[in-house]
Design a protein around this motif. Structure first.
Motif, PDB file in Angstrom:
ATOM      1  N   LEU A  43       0.832  -1.210   0.000  1.00 27.88           N
ATOM      2  CA  LEU A  43       0.000   0.000   0.000  1.00 27.88           C
ATOM      3  C   LEU A  43       0.867   1.260   0.000  1.00 27.88           C
ATOM      4  O   LEU A  43       0.566   2.243   0.669  1.00 27.88           O
ATOM      5  N   ALA A  44       1.963   1.213  -0.743  1.00 25.88           N
ATOM      6  CA  ALA A  44       2.912   2.335  -0.745  1.00 25.88           C
ATOM      7  C   ALA A  44       2.249   3.639  -1.165  1.00 25.88           C
ATOM      8  O   ALA A  44       2.489   4.698  -0.574  1.00 25.88           O
ATOM      9  N   ASP A  45       1.396   3.574  -2.180  1.00 30.16           N
ATOM     10  CA  ASP A  45       0.717   4.790  -2.646  1.00 30.16           C
ATOM     11  C   ASP A  45      -0.215   5.350  -1.576  1.00 30.16           C
ATOM     12  O   ASP A  45      -0.313   6.572  -1.392  1.00 30.16           O
ATOM     13  N   VAL A  46      -0.894   4.456  -0.860  1.00 26.68           N
ATOM     14  CA  VAL A  46      -1.814   4.885   0.197  1.00 26.68           C
ATOM     15  C   VAL A  46      -1.039   5.539   1.338  1.00 26.68           C
ATOM     16  O   VAL A  46      -1.447   6.582   1.869  1.00 26.68           O
ATOM     17  N   TYR A  47       0.075   4.932   1.721  1.00 25.11           N
ATOM     18  CA  TYR A  47       0.896   5.489   2.803  1.00 25.11           C
ATOM     19  C   TYR A  47       1.413   6.876   2.423  1.00 25.11           C
ATOM     20  O   TYR A  47       1.533   7.761   3.278  1.00 25.11           O
ATOM     21  N   THR A  48       1.761   7.057   1.140  1.00 23.76           N
ATOM     22  CA  THR A  48       2.273   8.347   0.690  1.00 23.76           C
ATOM     23  C   THR A  48       1.176   9.408   0.630  1.00 23.76           C
ATOM     24  O   THR A  48       1.364  10.552   1.048  1.00 23.76           O
ATOM     25  N   MET A  49       0.019   9.003   0.148  1.00 22.21           N
ATOM     26  CA  MET A  49      -1.087   9.942  -0.040  1.00 22.21           C
ATOM     27  C   MET A  49      -1.769  10.305   1.272  1.00 22.21           C
ATOM     28  O   MET A  49      -2.193  11.445   1.478  1.00 22.21           O
ATOM     29  N   TYR A  50      -1.859   9.317   2.198  1.00 19.79           N
ATOM     30  CA  TYR A  50      -2.557   9.528   3.469  1.00 19.79           C
ATOM     31  C   TYR A  50      -1.617   9.221   4.643  1.00 19.79           C
ATOM     32  O   TYR A  50      -1.486   8.069   5.056  1.00 19.79           O
ATOM     33  N   PRO A  51      -0.924  10.204   5.176  1.00 16.05           N
ATOM     34  CA  PRO A  51       0.013   9.967   6.288  1.00 16.05           C
ATOM     35  C   PRO A  51      -0.654   9.374   7.526  1.00 16.05           C
ATOM     36  O   PRO A  51       0.012   8.711   8.330  1.00 16.05           O
ATOM     37  N   ASP A  52      -1.957   9.608   7.710  1.00 23.55           N
ATOM     38  CA  ASP A  52      -2.647   9.098   8.895  1.00 23.55           C
ATOM     39  C   ASP A  52      -3.034   7.631   8.770  1.00 23.55           C
ATOM     40  O   ASP A  52      -3.463   7.019   9.755  1.00 23.55           O
ATOM     41  N   PHE A  53      -2.891   7.067   7.581  1.00 27.09           N
ATOM     42  CA  PHE A  53      -3.381   5.704   7.365  1.00 27.09           C
ATOM     43  C   PHE A  53      -2.654   4.687   8.253  1.00 27.09           C
ATOM     44  O   PHE A  53      -3.272   3.776   8.802  1.00 27.09           O
ATOM     45  N   LYS A  54      -1.355   4.844   8.403  1.00 23.04           N
ATOM     46  CA  LYS A  54      -0.566   3.895   9.187  1.00 23.04           C
ATOM     47  C   LYS A  54      -1.076   3.806  10.623  1.00 23.04           C
ATOM     48  O   LYS A  54      -1.297   2.712  11.162  1.00 23.04           O
ATOM     49  N   GLY A  55      -1.291   4.961  11.259  1.00 25.97           N
ATOM     50  CA  GLY A  55      -1.774   4.974  12.633  1.00 25.97           C
ATOM     51  C   GLY A  55      -3.180   4.425  12.753  1.00 25.97           C
ATOM     52  O   GLY A  55      -3.496   3.686  13.706  1.00 25.97           O
ATOM     53  N   GLU A  56      -4.047   4.738  11.791  1.00 27.46           N
ATOM     54  CA  GLU A  56      -5.420   4.239  11.824  1.00 27.46           C
ATOM     55  C   GLU A  56      -5.465   2.727  11.649  1.00 27.46           C
ATOM     56  O   GLU A  56      -6.280   2.040  12.278  1.00 27.46           O
ATOM     57  N   LEU A  57      -4.591   2.211  10.806  1.00 20.90           N
ATOM     58  CA  LEU A  57      -4.545   0.764  10.599  1.00 20.90           C
ATOM     59  C   LEU A  57      -4.113   0.049  11.873  1.00 20.90           C
ATOM     60  O   LEU A  57      -4.691  -0.980  12.257  1.00 20.90           O
ATOM     61  N   LYS A  58      -3.106   0.585  12.567  1.00 20.84           N
ATOM     62  CA  LYS A  58      -2.644  -0.036  13.805  1.00 20.84           C
ATOM     63  C   LYS A  58      -3.729  -0.003  14.875  1.00 20.84           C
ATOM     64  O   LYS A  58      -3.908  -0.976  15.623  1.00 20.84           O
ATOM     65  N   LYS A  59      -4.447   1.089  14.972  1.00 22.34           N
ATOM     66  CA  LYS A  59      -5.546   1.165  15.942  1.00 22.34           C
ATOM     67  C   LYS A  59      -6.619   0.139  15.624  1.00 22.34           C
ATOM     68  O   LYS A  59      -7.156  -0.525  16.522  1.00 22.34           O
ATOM     69  N   CYS A  60      -6.923  -0.001  14.349  1.00 20.93           N
ATOM     70  CA  CYS A  60      -7.946  -0.957  13.934  1.00 20.93           C
ATOM     71  C   CYS A  60      -7.541  -2.378  14.278  1.00 20.93           C
ATOM     72  O   CYS A  60      -8.381  -3.203  14.640  1.00 20.93           O
ATOM     73  N   VAL A  61      -6.254  -2.675  14.207  1.00 21.60           N
ATOM     74  CA  VAL A  61      -5.763  -4.038  14.467  1.00 21.60           C
ATOM     75  C   VAL A  61      -5.600  -4.297  15.961  1.00 21.60           C
ATOM     76  O   VAL A  61      -5.970  -5.372  16.455  1.00 21.60           O
ATOM     77  N   ASN A  62      -5.096  -3.328  16.704  1.00 26.42           N
ATOM     78  CA  ASN A  62      -4.709  -3.566  18.097  1.00 26.42           C
ATOM     79  C   ASN A  62      -5.776  -3.246  19.138  1.00 26.42           C
ATOM     80  O   ASN A  62      -5.787  -3.853  20.214  1.00 26.42           O
ATOM     81  N   ASP A  63      -6.687  -2.322  18.855  1.00 30.97           N
ATOM     82  CA  ASP A  63      -7.603  -1.836  19.883  1.00 30.97           C
ATOM     83  C   ASP A  63      -8.886  -2.639  20.087  1.00 30.97           C
ATOM     84  O   ASP A  63      -9.388  -2.700  21.213  1.00 30.97           O
ATOM     85  N   PRO A  64      -9.489  -3.239  19.074  1.00 30.85           N
ATOM     86  CA  PRO A  64     -10.809  -3.870  19.257  1.00 30.85           C
ATOM     87  C   PRO A  64     -10.813  -4.965  20.318  1.00 30.85           C
ATOM     88  O   PRO A  64      -9.849  -5.721  20.463  1.00 30.85           O
ATOM     89  N   GLU A  65     -11.923  -5.017  21.069  1.00 27.93           N
ATOM     90  CA  GLU A  65     -12.096  -6.026  22.111  1.00 27.93           C
ATOM     91  C   GLU A  65     -13.081  -7.117  21.680  1.00 27.93           C
ATOM     92  O   GLU A  65     -13.110  -8.189  22.267  1.00 27.93           O
ATOM     93  N   THR A  66     -13.901  -6.833  20.653  1.00 28.64           N
ATOM     94  CA  THR A  66     -14.895  -7.800  20.181  1.00 28.64           C
ATOM     95  C   THR A  66     -14.855  -7.871  18.663  1.00 28.64           C
ATOM     96  O   THR A  66     -14.332  -6.965  17.991  1.00 28.64           O
TER      97      THR A  66
END
Length: 688
Positions: free
Chosen positions: A359-382
């Motif tokens: 997702l190199a193009d996405v990472y370049t175009m949207y700097p916030d994507f990396k942090g949002e992806l990590k939150k989506c993976v690590n934070d959910p409880e259900t």
């Protein structure tokens, strides 16, 4: 020599497995490319490296000239930059000096020079033991060099740089294509491939070769340490495909910390580093430990099946609780065959790292994507929460049709923590990341040389890791933690856990005061709802307490996943009047006594009660005990003297028992008696 043969699958013919005691010969296994070219490369250290523009982070620097003050992420990156510069200008690079730290023996300085640096060495005409070739030396006294030093933050900075050469620049006419092809091979590619005729000339026979030098080194290791083990796998052309090895210390570590294992293949990130794989874990100080390593030049499903079967047979067939691997269908399929009852997961770090490429193009175009992806993976409880966050992430960035993200969602049960939290992985998140093999290679500047040199450098790195463990043991014993609460549980934990684990335990205990609790069911089995008042999400957790069995369970499953009780349970402990940690919630692998005497005789007891075990197994078991004895005996000069005296006394007793047994006549019962005598004396010393 003991041989184990596997069926022909995908071009892999079989394997020669060596007995742990014997220094048996390996069959003739030809290897390609170990002729004059390989010898010259090993002698001079000059390696032709192709710089690929796809490697990110330093691509923009490739067109620059070397200058003091330039920074690189690793010494390998610095070398790659200098090699690219050399290719552009017209000279070749050779590794020169390197300095190590006096504190932890890691490499802190590396120097790269022109291949014409230095003066020719004078050859001894009377030394007939060395084979010489009549050729003109390329050394001309050139002073061009490029030196980098490691800073405290881990970055490598150019400290010295000389650009002037004393000779004309530019390469000579290209050699014949066959020779040029052999020169551009990476060191590990010399292990396999090629025609049968060339392989017969440069294989594991008398002619030698890269693979031969590696296996000869293994044989010497086996002579010095009978518990050292190695095995090779060959293909249908009788060429070396894969090599596995493990020493007694790796096997000992597995007996203590082999519950959570990772097949670490992170060295594949750097294409200039050979296909290196290691079975790794963490010790009771949360330090990297290795349970065995391999060169995997053939990465087929059959090869990984061989690797898993060879490794687990060396570990006495004792499977881990969990296994973490990279994202690879062949590895996954092999793991399911060999470890059907082991919880398998795909490394989350590996997947997130691949996302940067996919997702190199996405990472370049949207700097916030990396942090949002990590939150989506690590934070959910259900599951419902994860699905909602994932859908929101995909929708926010317009990635509904992205095939890579669709694939990751389809295998979410194999890598998202939410779906794996009920199994033990010794993974304490979000604490400091654990070091992987790739980082270990960078820290110790293990570079692309011959496989034998890689093994030697890796052994030195492992010796440094062992010293770190000894230092951590010393710190744990000699220092007393500062308690932050009046809780008796904290005092108890400070006396049980190592410093690294107690710090994490203490954090959970202290943070428990920031939670609100409500009892929703009473009785022998009580249920509590625990909520975080400071968390904007106001997450709630369900804690169940069984008074009759003194057993807790929390919906966050932190104890099941990491082996440390969570803050939600500690909040309930305060209400129910729990003053002492129940024994079932003290995981031995995290304690100061993780490598205690009880484990020393674990294998010995089984051997004492069996009349069918071979002499080889008894020897290996005693080697493990002897290593444990040596680890305890080198703590100080005084302890060493006590250990040496006790060992001499024990040896005299063993010889006396052996003499008495022989006077009675041979028999398995007498052999068992002798074996038990050695075990008893080792136990007596370690119990002092």
């Amino acid at each position: 020599m003991t041989s184990g043969q596997f069926d022909d699958v995908e071009g892999v013919r079989g394997v020669e497995m060596l007995d742990l005691r014997a220094g048996g010969e390996v069959g003739h296994v030809p290897v390609e490319g170990a002729g004059d070219t390989a010898g010259e490369a090993e002698r001079t250290g000059a390696v032709a490296v192709e710089v690929e523009e796809e490697e990110k982070g330093w691509v923009d620097q490739l067109s620059q000239e070397p200058a003091p003050g330039m920074e690189f992420e690793s010494s390998d990156s610095a070398r790659a930059f200098y090699v690219a510069y050399a290719e552009r200008i017209g000279f070749r690079v050779r590794n020169s000096k390197s300095f190590t730290s006096r504190v932890d023996e890691t490499v802190i300085m590396r120097r790269f020079v022109c291949s014409k640096q230095g003066r020719p060495t004078k050859k001894d005409p009377f030394d007939l033991t060395k084979k010489r070739r009549n050729r003109v030396s390329s050394r001309e006294g050139c002073r061009a060099m490029f030196q980098v030093n490691r800073r405290e933050n881990g970055q490598w900075v150019v400290s010295r740089c000389v650009l002037e050469h004393c000779h004309p620049l530019g390469f000579a006419s290209l050699p014949p294509s066959a020779f040029r092809k052999k020169m551009t091979k990476k060191p590990w590619e010399i292990l396999s491939g090629g025609g049968a005729g060339e392989a017969q000339q440069t294989g594991l026979g008398a002619g030698g070769g890269v693979a031969q030098s590696l296996l000869e080194y293994f044989k010497r290791m086996q002579v010095d340490n009978p518990a050292f083990f190695y095995a090779i796998q060959v293909d249908r052309n009788n060429c070396v495909a894969n090599v596995f090895w493990a020493d007694a210390r790796a096997r000992m570590a597995y007996s203590y910390f082999g519950d959570a294992v990772t097949l670490d293949m992170s060295c594949k990130k750097n294409k200039r580093i050979l296909p290196f794989a290691s079975f790794t874990g963490v010790n009771h100080h949360r330090q990297l430990i290795v349970f065995g390593s391999a060169f995997m030049t053939d990465e087929s499903e059959a090869s990984f099946t061989w690797l898993f079967e060879t490794w687990i047979s060396l570990m006495s067939g004792r499977c881990p609780v969990s296994l973490t691997t990279c994202l690879d269908e062949k590895v996954e399929s092999a793991a399911e065959k060999v470890f059907p009852n082991v919880q398998h997961r795909i490394c989350r770090r590996d997947i997130l790292s691949r996302c940067k490429d996919k997702l190199a193009d996405v990472y370049t175009m949207y700097p916030d994507f990396k942090g949002e992806l990590k939150k989506c993976v690590n934070d959910p409880e259900t599951d419902e929460e994860f699905r909602g966050l994932w859908a929101s992430l995909i929708g926010s960035f317009g990635l509904e049709k992205n095939g890579w993200l669709q694939y990751l969602f389809s295998i979410r049960h194999k890598w998202v923590p939410l779906y794996l939290k009920s199994s033990f992985f010794a993974d304490i998140y979000p604490s400091q990341k654990l070091e992987n093999i790739h980082k270990l290679f960078q820290r110790h500047s293990i570079t692309t040389t011959t496989p034998r040199d890689i093994v030697m450098q890796f052994d030195r790195a492992m010796a440094s890791q062992y010293e770190k463990e000894i230092q951590a043991d010393s710190v744990t014993i000699s220092t007393r933690p500062v308690l932050k609460t009046p809780s008796p549980i904290e005092k108890q934990a400070s006396e049980i856990y190592t410093k690294a684990i107690f710090d994490l335990f203490q954090e959970e205990l202290v943070e428990s005061s920031g939670f609100l609790m409500e009892r929703i069911e009473e009785g022998i089995v009580s249920k509590f709802q625990v909520a975080d008042v400071d968390n904007a999400r106001r997450s709630t957790y369900l804690v169940t307490y069984n008074a009759s069995e003194t057993r807790f369970s929390c919906s966050c499953c932190k104890f099941e996943f990491t082996g440390i009780l969570c803050r939600h349970v500690f909040r309930v402990c305060l209400v129910v009047g729990m003053m002492v940690l129940p024994e079932g919630y003290i995981l031995r692998r995290w304690t100061r006594n993780a490598k205690s005497n009880a484990l020393l005789l674990e294998h010995g007891a089984a051997l004492q009660n069996s009349n069918h075990k071979t002499l080889s197994l008894r020897c290996n078991d005693l080697c493990r005990d002897a290593i444990r004895y040596a680890e305890e005996g080198v703590a100080s000069a005084v302890v060493y003297k006590v250990a040496k005296t006790a060992l001499r006394r024990a040896f005299s007793e063993v010889l006396a028992a052996k003499k008495a047994i022989y006077s009675m006549g041979p028999g398995i019962t007498e052999t068992l008696y002798l074996f038990m005598t050695i075990q008893v004396y080792l136990f007596k010393y370690l119990s002092k």
